[in-house]
Design an enzyme around this catalytic site. Structure first.
Site, mmCIF file in Angstrom:
data_model
loop_
_atom_site.group_PDB
_atom_site.id
_atom_site.type_symbol
_atom_site.label_atom_id
_atom_site.label_comp_id
_atom_site.label_asym_id
_atom_site.label_seq_id
_atom_site.Cartn_x
_atom_site.Cartn_y
_atom_site.Cartn_z
ATOM 1 N N GLU A 178 0.825 -1.213 0.000
ATOM 2 C CA GLU A 178 0.000 0.000 0.000
ATOM 3 C C GLU A 178 0.857 1.260 0.000
ATOM 4 O O GLU A 178 0.542 2.232 -0.675
ATOM 5 C CB GLU A 178 -0.954 0.007 1.206
ATOM 6 C CG GLU A 178 -2.104 -0.969 1.063
ATOM 7 C CD GLU A 178 -2.980 -0.677 -0.151
ATOM 8 O OE1 GLU A 178 -3.060 0.484 -0.579
ATOM 9 O OE2 GLU A 178 -3.574 -1.627 -0.695
ATOM 10 N N TYR A 228 -6.742 5.905 4.947
ATOM 11 C CA TYR A 228 -6.828 5.000 3.805
ATOM 12 C C TYR A 228 -6.018 3.727 4.056
ATOM 13 O O TYR A 228 -6.525 2.608 3.911
ATOM 14 C CB TYR A 228 -6.343 5.669 2.492
ATOM 15 C CG TYR A 228 -6.104 4.595 1.460
ATOM 16 C CD1 TYR A 228 -7.178 3.977 0.827
ATOM 17 C CD2 TYR A 228 -4.814 4.107 1.209
ATOM 18 C CE1 TYR A 228 -6.988 2.920 -0.052
ATOM 19 C CE2 TYR A 228 -4.611 3.049 0.341
ATOM 20 C CZ TYR A 228 -5.702 2.461 -0.287
ATOM 21 O OH TYR A 228 -5.501 1.410 -1.132
ATOM 22 N N ASP A 241 -9.084 5.560 -1.600
ATOM 23 C CA ASP A 241 -7.933 6.259 -2.191
ATOM 24 C C ASP A 241 -8.437 7.141 -3.336
ATOM 25 O O ASP A 241 -9.657 7.316 -3.508
ATOM 26 C CB ASP A 241 -6.881 5.235 -2.671
ATOM 27 C CG ASP A 241 -7.386 4.404 -3.853
ATOM 28 O OD1 ASP A 241 -8.592 4.490 -4.186
ATOM 29 O OD2 ASP A 241 -6.570 3.678 -4.447
#
Ligand code: SF4
Length: 353
Positions: free
Chosen positions: A37, A120, A138
């Site tokens: 991520e 997020y 996102d």
């Protein structure tokens, strides 16, 4: 005001059929998901795969990340940019080792409390690793939601993000949080594309999309123009003597902290001016060769560079460098690739180092 996404039931079967095979989708390990991520926040998926595998083969778990020497860590991150992100990852890994006995937190609040992890990333880790029902909104998902709702406000405004995140959270089936979040991200990344190019004909929720029905899918989402970047001129010198190149380490805080770089003047100079400066620094260069102009764009700053290769004589190379900047040192060229993390900002001049 609250907004409600249309019926998203067609999304999950669409995802099952169309999801790309990505290495981080094959794991439930929160550490691996976290690494992917953070990398995906700054780089295209195709490029991340290579970095992801290299990073994890050297740092396979939280302990390895916590214990990695900083120069090696930055070298592993080289090319990904935004080095503060990997420094924060290491800080977080050290918190996990020192305060949580090396066990990755398993609650949203626990993950969110780690350095460098925002809403997020916490939502992505908690849903993908633990199937907890948190949204992962996102830029892709914001765009999809804004179009589905024909949302007219600036999507980057905090109030808009809040409203759109709430709408996504409400649409998320609580027993398939991970798949729903992945599917929304995938839809934005592969179908509901940015810059006025959505492929609505391939979209599973085509029939219920408010922007498409209003004919506004090309115009949305609305994004307020960011403030103009500050322009900084630089004259980059690849100072060489025999098979060595002068480098220095950037300060430990601020832009590109702790990375290595060639010397530069903070102004635009031509070849004659470069030769004069070097002569004033204690030695006439044997050769000054222009390497052309290059540009590098950071979030708020733009570097406009002009580069020169400078060949110095062995007898006065050290003196020249010390007079330019005491922190310069000469590194053997064949060790630069393996040992020194250099920012991609200097990519245009890398071949001469
Ligand atoms: Fe995006 Fe088009 Fe699907 Fe609407 S119909 S969500 S604009 S791809």
């Amino acid at each position: 005001m609250s907004f409600q996404l249309p019926d998203m039931a067609p999304l999950l079967p669409w995802y099952e059929k169309n999801a790309r095979d990505l290495p981080w989708r094959e794991t439930r390990d929160p550490y691996r998901i976290w690494v992917s991520e953070i990398m995906l926040q700054q780089t295209r998926v195709e490029a991340v795969i290579r970095y992801y595998e290299r990073f994890l083969s050297r740092l396979p778990d939280v302990r390895a990340l916590a214990e990695c020497p900083e120069d090696e860590l930055l070298k592993l991150w080289e090319g990904l940019g935004y080095y503060s992100r990997v420094r924060n990852m290491q800080k977080a890994a050290r918190v996990i080792m020192s305060e949580q006995g090396g066990t990755f937190p398993t609650t949203f609040a626990g993950v969110l409390a780690l350095p460098g992890i925002g809403e997020y990333t916490a939502g992505a880790i908690c849903s993908f690793a633990f199937d907890l029902p948190y949204p992962a909104v996102d830029g892709n998902v914001l765009r999809v939601a804004a179009r589905l709702l024909n949302f007219e406000e600036d999507i980057l405004a905090p109030a808009s993000k809040k409203v759109l995140t709430a709408a996504v959270a409400a649409a998320q089936p609580k027993d398939s949080a991970a798949v729903f979040n992945q599917a929304m991200i995938e839809l934005g990344a592969t179908v509901c594309l940015p810059n006025g190019a959505p492929r609505c004909e391939a979209c599973p929720v085509w029939g219920d999309c408010a922007a498409r029905r209003a004919g506004r899918e090309q115009e949305l989402p609305v994004r307020k123009k960011p403030a103009p970047r500050k322009i900084e001129e630089r004259t980059v010198l690849i100072l060489r003597v025999e098979d060595r190149v002068a480098l220095r380490k950037r300060p430990e805080t601020g832009l590109l902290a702790g990375l290595f770089e060639p010397f530069s003047f903070s102004e635009a100079l031509d070849k004659k001016a470069v030769a004069e400066r070097l002569t004033a620094a204690g030695g006439f260069p044997l050769r000054v060769t222009p390497l052309g102009d290059a540009k590098h764009i950071f979030t708020h700053i733009e570097w406009r560079m002009t580069g020169f290769e400078v060949i110095l004589g062995a007898e006065n190379a050290e003196t020249v460098c010390k007079n330019l900047d005491k922190s310069l040192f000469f590194a053997p060229r064949d060790e630069i690739d393996g040992q020194y993390a250099l920012p991609s900002a200097y990519r245009a001049y890398r071949a001469f180092m």
